[in-house]
Design a protein around this motif. Structure first.
Motif, PDB file in Angstrom:
ATOM      1  N   ASN A 210       0.813  -1.222   0.000  1.00  0.00           N
ATOM      2  CA  ASN A 210       0.000   0.000   0.000  1.00  0.00           C
ATOM      3  C   ASN A 210       0.846   1.272   0.000  1.00  0.00           C
ATOM      4  O   ASN A 210       0.301   2.367   0.139  1.00  0.00           O
ATOM      5  CB  ASN A 210      -0.924   0.010   1.228  1.00  0.00           C
ATOM      6  N   ARG A 211       2.146   1.135  -0.135  1.00  0.00           N
ATOM      7  CA  ARG A 211       3.025   2.306  -0.142  1.00  0.00           C
ATOM      8  C   ARG A 211       2.984   3.017  -1.501  1.00  0.00           C
ATOM      9  O   ARG A 211       2.615   2.446  -2.523  1.00  0.00           O
ATOM     10  CB  ARG A 211       4.453   1.879   0.183  1.00  0.00           C
ATOM     11  N   ASP A 212       3.426   4.268  -1.482  1.00  0.00           N
ATOM     12  CA  ASP A 212       3.360   5.089  -2.693  1.00  0.00           C
ATOM     13  C   ASP A 212       4.268   4.571  -3.800  1.00  0.00           C
ATOM     14  O   ASP A 212       3.946   4.683  -4.981  1.00  0.00           O
ATOM     15  CB  ASP A 212       3.739   6.536  -2.353  1.00  0.00           C
ATOM     16  N   TYR A 213       5.428   3.988  -3.437  1.00  0.00           N
ATOM     17  CA  TYR A 213       6.352   3.544  -4.483  1.00  0.00           C
ATOM     18  C   TYR A 213       5.777   2.375  -5.272  1.00  0.00           C
ATOM     19  O   TYR A 213       6.088   2.199  -6.458  1.00  0.00           O
ATOM     20  CB  TYR A 213       7.710   3.190  -3.882  1.00  0.00           C
ATOM     21  N   VAL A 214       4.923   1.558  -4.646  1.00  0.00           N
ATOM     22  CA  VAL A 214       4.269   0.468  -5.372  1.00  0.00           C
ATOM     23  C   VAL A 214       3.253   1.031  -6.359  1.00  0.00           C
ATOM     24  O   VAL A 214       3.161   0.580  -7.508  1.00  0.00           O
ATOM     25  CB  VAL A 214       3.599  -0.504  -4.386  1.00  0.00           C
ATOM     26  N   LEU A 215       2.494   2.038  -5.909  1.00  0.00           N
ATOM     27  CA  LEU A 215       1.525   2.679  -6.796  1.00  0.00           C
ATOM     28  C   LEU A 215       2.225   3.356  -7.964  1.00  0.00           C
ATOM     29  O   LEU A 215       1.767   3.270  -9.122  1.00  0.00           O
ATOM     30  CB  LEU A 215       0.706   3.700  -6.006  1.00  0.00           C
ATOM     31  N   GLY A 221       3.721   0.959 -15.376  1.00  0.00           N
ATOM     32  CA  GLY A 221       3.581  -0.260 -16.148  1.00  0.00           C
ATOM     33  C   GLY A 221       4.505  -1.382 -15.748  1.00  0.00           C
ATOM     34  O   GLY A 221       4.648  -2.363 -16.488  1.00  0.00           O
ATOM     35  N   VAL A 222       5.147  -1.280 -14.592  1.00  0.00           N
ATOM     36  CA  VAL A 222       6.026  -2.360 -14.133  1.00  0.00           C
ATOM     37  C   VAL A 222       5.170  -3.563 -13.738  1.00  0.00           C
ATOM     38  O   VAL A 222       4.120  -3.416 -13.092  1.00  0.00           O
ATOM     39  CB  VAL A 222       6.870  -1.890 -12.927  1.00  0.00           C
ATOM     40  N   ARG A 223       5.599  -4.739 -14.139  1.00  0.00           N
ATOM     41  CA  ARG A 223       4.837  -5.945 -13.827  1.00  0.00           C
ATOM     42  C   ARG A 223       4.738  -6.169 -12.323  1.00  0.00           C
ATOM     43  O   ARG A 223       5.681  -5.889 -11.581  1.00  0.00           O
ATOM     44  CB  ARG A 223       5.474  -7.165 -14.491  1.00  0.00           C
ATOM     45  N   LYS A 224       3.603  -6.697 -11.878  1.00  0.00           N
ATOM     46  CA  LYS A 224       3.383  -6.906 -10.450  1.00  0.00           C
ATOM     47  C   LYS A 224       4.379  -7.905  -9.860  1.00  0.00           C
ATOM     48  O   LYS A 224       4.812  -7.752  -8.722  1.00  0.00           O
ATOM     49  CB  LYS A 224       1.953  -7.391 -10.213  1.00  0.00           C
ATOM     50  N   ILE A 229       9.029  -8.961  -6.287  1.00  0.00           N
ATOM     51  CA  ILE A 229      10.340  -9.580  -6.082  1.00  0.00           C
ATOM     52  C   ILE A 229      11.427  -8.531  -5.859  1.00  0.00           C
ATOM     53  O   ILE A 229      12.293  -8.694  -4.993  1.00  0.00           O
ATOM     54  CB  ILE A 229      10.685 -10.491  -7.272  1.00  0.00           C
ATOM     55  N   SER A 230      11.397  -7.460  -6.635  1.00  0.00           N
ATOM     56  CA  SER A 230      12.485  -6.484  -6.604  1.00  0.00           C
ATOM     57  C   SER A 230      12.330  -5.415  -5.534  1.00  0.00           C
ATOM     58  O   SER A 230      13.326  -4.830  -5.099  1.00  0.00           O
ATOM     59  CB  SER A 230      12.607  -5.800  -7.976  1.00  0.00           C
ATOM     60  N   HIS A 231      11.099  -5.159  -5.092  1.00  0.00           N
ATOM     61  CA  HIS A 231      10.885  -4.028  -4.193  1.00  0.00           C
ATOM     62  C   HIS A 231      10.161  -4.408  -2.895  1.00  0.00           C
ATOM     63  O   HIS A 231      10.625  -4.083  -1.806  1.00  0.00           O
ATOM     64  CB  HIS A 231      10.098  -2.928  -4.912  1.00  0.00           C
ATOM     65  N   VAL A 232       9.028  -5.084  -3.022  1.00  0.00           N
ATOM     66  CA  VAL A 232       8.202  -5.337  -1.839  1.00  0.00           C
ATOM     67  C   VAL A 232       8.887  -6.310  -0.878  1.00  0.00           C
ATOM     68  O   VAL A 232       8.988  -6.051   0.325  1.00  0.00           O
ATOM     69  CB  VAL A 232       6.813  -5.861  -2.255  1.00  0.00           C
TER      70      VAL A 232
END
Length: 322
Positions: A210-215, A221-224, A229-232
């Motif tokens: 729910n953080r802003d960087y994920v949004l 258009g980055v794949r979920k 894997i790379s960020h969350v």
């Protein structure tokens, strides 16, 4: 005297640079660097680290420096062990003999290696499986759609069933099912910690989703799957690492408990703190110190992991920072 426009502009730029410059003590630092700074100032972290460093050094180097062979029944061969008599500490045998005439100090030192090995391996088993389950569930819940929620719900119901059983009872059941051995103890203690790691990582990943960087990444258009894997996941591992340190303390106690119940290593000649504690029960009326030595070693080692783990949790958790 009139100041040249170029010089005046340069002075303004210098002044602006001076005002916008950030001093070294005001610069932002990463989460791990800030946590390290707090750990260095935390007395509990210092005490826990000292205990663990000593424990690791004893476990790694100690077996090469022990004064006597830990499996040699020299006391029986020399005739100093008799019915109702087990000699205590002396200049040659610092902790005396055990009930089979072996040097107690050497067995305690060598037993530290096996205790450390079993504790680390069992924690790694629980951490690996727990992170795998929690990572899949967290990614499915936070970033997935209908099927993602179904996967998350299925995995979490399995984890809930494991959590509903008392940890030691579950470990005893697994060890009894697989048969007594050192590998069995590692698997049993590792399985007990799986739901803890899985739940913790899943909750942390849902919070990160729910953080802003994920949004922002999703908007670009980055794949979920790449976001997960790379960020969350990397940003969600801090509480899991802290829990691994705390779980090591619990693992050492549970390993000792299983060995005490006769579900660990069946070879009593090989020193291990839990097994030494179990063997000493029949000698409490003759020489209770045989039970005190391994018990104190287990308590101090578990205390070291607990102190360091609590200090790490305080350093990494913004709500607990002082």
């Amino acid at each position: 005297m009139t100041i040249a426009p170029g010089r005046k502009k340069a002075e303004k730029l210098d002044r602006l640079a001076e005002l916008s410059a950030v001093r070294d003590d005001e610069q932002g630092v990463s989460l791990w660097r800030e946590a390290w700074r707090r750990l260095r100032r935390n007395p509990s972290a210092i005490v826990g680290t000292v205990i663990l460093v000593i424990f690791v050094l004893v476990a790694v180097v100690g077996p090469f420096l022990v004064p006597h062979d830990p499996v040699d029944p020299s006391g029986i061969r020399e005739g100093v062990i008799r019915a109702g008599l087990i000699p205590g500490p002396s200049a040659e045998h610092w902790f005396g003999y055990d009930h089979q005439g072996r040097d107690e100090f050497s067995r305690l030192i060598v037993g530290a290696r096996q205790t450390l090995l079993v504790g680390i391996v069992s924690t790694l088993i629980g951490l690996t499986i727990g992170v795998l389950i929690g990572g899949v569930a967290g990614a499915s819940a936070g970033l997935g759609g209908r099927w993602g929620r179904l996967v998350d719900s299925t995995l979490m119901r399995i984890v809930d069933m494991l959590l509903s059983l008392p940890g030691l009872l579950l470990a005893v059941s697994i060890a009894a099912l697989l048969g007594p051995s050192l590998v069995t103890v590692m698997i049993a203690v590792g399985v007990v910690s799986v739901p803890i790691f899985a739940r913790l990582l899943r909750g942390s990943m849902i919070a990160q989703a729910n953080r802003d960087y994920v949004l922002a990444a999703s908007s670009l258009g980055v794949r979920k799957s790449k976001i997960a894997i790379s960020h969350v996941i990397p940003n969600s591992l801090a509480p899991v690492i802290v829990q691994a340190t705390l779980t090591l303390a619990t693992a050492i106690i549970e390993v000792a408990a299983l060995s005490f119940l006769g579900l660990g290593n069946t070879d009593s000649a090989q020193p291990e703190w839990g097994l030494m504690l179990a063997d000493a029960q029949d000698q409490l009326s003759v020489r209770p110190a045989l039970a005190i030595y391994p018990a104190v070693a287990i308590i101090i080692t578990a205390l070291g992991f607990t102190l360091l783990g609590e200090a790490m949790r305080e350093a990494l958790d913004p709500k607990l920072r002082r």
